[in-house]
Design an enzyme around this catalytic site. Structure first.
Site, mmCIF file in Angstrom:
data_model
loop_
_atom_site.group_PDB
_atom_site.id
_atom_site.type_symbol
_atom_site.label_atom_id
_atom_site.label_comp_id
_atom_site.label_asym_id
_atom_site.label_seq_id
_atom_site.Cartn_x
_atom_site.Cartn_y
_atom_site.Cartn_z
ATOM 1 N N ARG A 38 0.846 -1.219 0.000
ATOM 2 C CA ARG A 38 0.000 0.000 0.000
ATOM 3 C C ARG A 38 0.870 1.253 0.000
ATOM 4 N NH1 ARG A 38 -1.338 1.758 4.825
ATOM 5 N NH2 ARG A 38 -2.085 -0.256 5.565
ATOM 6 N N TYR A 71 -16.336 18.809 -13.718
ATOM 7 C CA TYR A 71 -16.859 17.445 -13.666
ATOM 8 C C TYR A 71 -17.898 17.331 -12.536
ATOM 9 C CZ TYR A 71 -16.729 12.377 -13.040
ATOM 10 O OH TYR A 71 -17.070 11.065 -12.909
ATOM 11 N N ASP A 98 -7.218 20.259 -13.327
ATOM 12 C CA ASP A 98 -7.702 18.937 -13.743
ATOM 13 C C ASP A 98 -7.433 18.827 -15.247
ATOM 14 O OD1 ASP A 98 -9.177 16.729 -14.599
ATOM 15 O OD2 ASP A 98 -10.724 16.997 -13.083
ATOM 16 N N LYS A 104 -9.663 7.876 -18.235
ATOM 17 C CA LYS A 104 -10.043 8.448 -19.524
ATOM 18 C C LYS A 104 -8.911 8.258 -20.547
ATOM 19 C CE LYS A 104 -13.474 9.466 -16.865
ATOM 20 N NZ LYS A 104 -13.622 10.713 -16.152
#
Ligand SMILES: *Cc1c(COP(=O)(O)O)cnc(C)c1O
Length: 379
Positions: A47, A99, A169, A194
């Protein structure tokens, strides 16, 4: 040796494997790693840091021209982490067309963050909106779904006067078309679901920073403490996808421009939001972007019934959320991606019921144009 962008997508992040000579990086699934003596290790626990994520993060940092990158399990996990860097109970300035999930996080989840949404097309009175509680400026450009373009360089210069970091972004452009850190932004966030992923089969996100001294330690701490990390397999898959980012983006850019030019001649199209042909944004877009991207939205001269008929008649555009994959997609923001935004806000932004958003894929543009034409002829 100096690497240009198309060389970086192939060669950054890894060399050949020292132990086996494998040309492509292996997937390391081990969750724990042997220590030479207590506290003496390269990797400790998966992790916190692991070899497959390490390759991806080094690659992402180079693509965005940053010093350090952090991979997350989704774009939203990356955005949430950005908010946590600055603590809680503060104020931010955010571009108004963002978004839907970003607005939901800011307005409904992070309820102790106050947000001032700004239309960057208008003159902004910075003295009036910046206060001692303001922590950062959030930009999304091109924006979703209206493809508004914000001047990143200019906004970053103003932000410096107020000592505020600019966070951009960059999901819609991808680092192939736009690199905000080169234009003065401090942090870049992406949904790698994306264009970076590009095949509609990975959910992921990233933060890339210009100055690792400033934010590096804190983001590493949060990435490990919160644990919204991608699996080694997803890291491998994303590294693999990015190898074709340049060739895919070139085709997305080329196809979208051809389609926008065609739609511009069709009388049933009332408005096309595409930076490549939108006179309002063309100049800034060509200054800060290398290509105009594969995303556009269109307003069709019809009602909801006509919209449904149009959508049903399409063969190569799948009605689906998301974007940036090799295949063409189409969606209805008011009912789909932006439904979580209240209707009065949607109306004030211009997200009308006859607005559709297209993600142009890398099929033959002639086929895509023929498909749009026959579907428009039916309404
Ligand atoms: C999809 C998207 C996000 C969220 O990313 P996920 O990977 O879906 O969590 C954030 N910003 C933009 C612009 C997006 O398109």
């Amino acid at each position: 040796m100096k690497k240009r962008f198309n060389t970086k997508v192939i060669h950054s992040g890894h060399g050949t494997d020292n132990e086996t000579g494998s040309v492509m990086p292996p997937i390391h699934l081990s969750t724990t790693f042997k220590q030479n003596k207590p506290g003496d290790f390269k990797f400790e626990y998966a992790r916190t840091k692991n070899p497959s994520r390490d390759v991806l993060e080094k690659l992402l940092a180079e693509l965005e021209s940053g010093e350090q990158a952090f991979a997350f399990a989704s774009g939203m996990a990356a955005i949430n982490t950005v908010c946590d860097i600055f603590g809680s109970d503060y104020h931010i300035i955010c571009s108004d067309d963002v978004y839907g999930g970003t607005r939901r996080l800011f307005d409904k989840v992070k309820t102790n963050i106050d947000v001032t949404y700004i239309d960057f097309d208008k003159n902004v009175n910075w003295d009036e909106i910046v206060s001692d509680r303001t922590k950062f400026i959030w930009l999304e450009t091109p924006s979703n779904p209206l493809m508004k373009i914000i001047d990143i360089k200019n906004t970053s210069t103003i932000a410096k006067d107020y000592n505020l970091p600019v966070i951009c972004d960059n999901t819609f452009a991808s680092p192939f078309n736009q690199r905000p850190l080169e234009l003065g932004a401090d942090l870049v966030v992406s949904s790698s679901t994306k264009y970076l992923g590009g095949h509609s089969d990975i959910v992921g996100g990233s933060i890339v920073i210009k100055d690792s001294q400033k934010y590096g330690e804190q983001i590493s701490y949060l990435q490990n403490a919160v644990g919204a990390v991608p699996s080694p397999f997803d890291c491998y898959l994303l590294t693999r996808s990015i190898k074709t980012l340049s060739v895919r983006m070139k085709q997305h850019n080329e196809n979208a421009l051809k389609i926008a030019d065609y739609l511009n001649t069709n009388p049933k199209i009332l408005k096309i939001h595409y930076p490549g042909i939108d006179s309002k944004y063309k100049d800034i877009a060509s200054k800060q972007m290398e290509g105009m991207g594969g995303m556009m939205s269109i307003v069709i001269d019809t009602n909801v019934e006509g919209i449904n008929k149009f959508l049903k008649s399409l063969n190569f555009f799948t009605l689906a959320e998301s974007l940036g994959g090799v295949e063409s997609l189409i969606e209805h923001p008011a009912i789909m991606t932006h439904a979580s935004i209240d209707k009065d806000i949607r109306d004030s932004l211009g997200i009308s019921d006859n607005l559709l958003r297209l993600s142009i894929g890398i099929e033959d543009s002639e086929d895509l144009i023929a498909d749009l034409k026959q579907a428009l002829d039916k309404i």
